[in-house]
Motif scaffolding. Sequence first.
Motif, PDB file in Angstrom:
ATOM      1  N   ALA A 171       0.838  -1.192   0.000  1.00 33.52           N
ATOM      2  CA  ALA A 171       0.000   0.000   0.000  1.00 33.52           C
ATOM      3  C   ALA A 171       0.877   1.247   0.000  1.00 33.52           C
ATOM      4  O   ALA A 171       1.814   1.355   0.794  1.00 33.52           O
ATOM      5  CB  ALA A 171      -0.913   0.006   1.217  1.00 33.52           C
ATOM      6  N   VAL A 172       0.555   2.175  -0.895  1.00 34.20           N
ATOM      7  CA  VAL A 172       1.245   3.451  -0.959  1.00 34.20           C
ATOM      8  C   VAL A 172       0.206   4.538  -0.710  1.00 34.20           C
ATOM      9  O   VAL A 172      -0.831   4.582  -1.379  1.00 34.20           O
ATOM     10  CB  VAL A 172       1.915   3.664  -2.340  1.00 34.20           C
ATOM     11  N   GLU A 173       0.499   5.414   0.237  1.00 39.57           N
ATOM     12  CA  GLU A 173      -0.432   6.487   0.567  1.00 39.57           C
ATOM     13  C   GLU A 173      -0.247   7.614  -0.450  1.00 39.57           C
ATOM     14  O   GLU A 173       0.852   8.134  -0.603  1.00 39.57           O
ATOM     15  CB  GLU A 173      -0.161   6.984   1.995  1.00 39.57           C
ATOM     16  N   LEU A 174      -1.322   7.945  -1.173  1.00 43.76           N
ATOM     17  CA  LEU A 174      -1.246   8.927  -2.245  1.00 43.76           C
ATOM     18  C   LEU A 174      -1.750  10.312  -1.854  1.00 43.76           C
ATOM     19  O   LEU A 174      -1.272  11.307  -2.387  1.00 43.76           O
ATOM     20  CB  LEU A 174      -2.058   8.469  -3.459  1.00 43.76           C
ATOM     21  N   LYS A 175      -2.708  10.377  -0.996  1.00 46.79           N
ATOM     22  CA  LYS A 175      -3.389  11.651  -0.750  1.00 46.79           C
ATOM     23  C   LYS A 175      -2.446  12.728  -0.226  1.00 46.79           C
ATOM     24  O   LYS A 175      -2.530  13.869  -0.651  1.00 46.79           O
ATOM     25  CB  LYS A 175      -4.557  11.443   0.212  1.00 46.79           C
TER      26      LYS A 175
END
Length: 181
Positions: A171-175
């Motif tokens: 999971a990569v946090e984009l926001k």
Amino acid sequence: MKVLVTGGARSGKSSFAERYAATLGSDGLYIATAQAYDEEMEERIALHRQDRDRRGYPWNTVEAQYGLAEAIREAQAPVVLVDCLTLWLSNWLLRLEPEEDAGRRLEEQVDELVEAFHSARQPIVLVTNEVGSGLVPEYKLGRLFRDASGRMNQRLAQEADQLFLVTAGIAVELKSRAFQC
């Protein structure tokens, strides 16, 4: 806390979303949207339930193949997880397809969902598929689904406090990295 988790099919987004939601509160409400149209889908649903049970987090499950906004508004749990928005969208698309104003009516359902997400009082995690990275679907219904899904995901991403993209179980946090203009 409003969270949107997206990724491709079998990317690990549901597992990630369940683990993440468990950190946001005790005793969660799991809103499932899948419909079992055939035996293979029944097996997938059963496997998802077994996986949730095995992880040991106390989920109460509510089925909402259509009334998703209402289920979110009525949720009383400390944390809510919805899996999966694209299944919910396809349920509506298949129901509305024969109607002349299917696109408009589908958009009304998405409007209700966005409003329910925006108004949620407790932490909520939504799971959706990223379907816009592939080929243009050959059939009209597929294109309508892809376009409606993309618009829905964009609207929910704007409302979300956090947005995660899951690829190959990572999971990569984009926001927080989003460019706001």
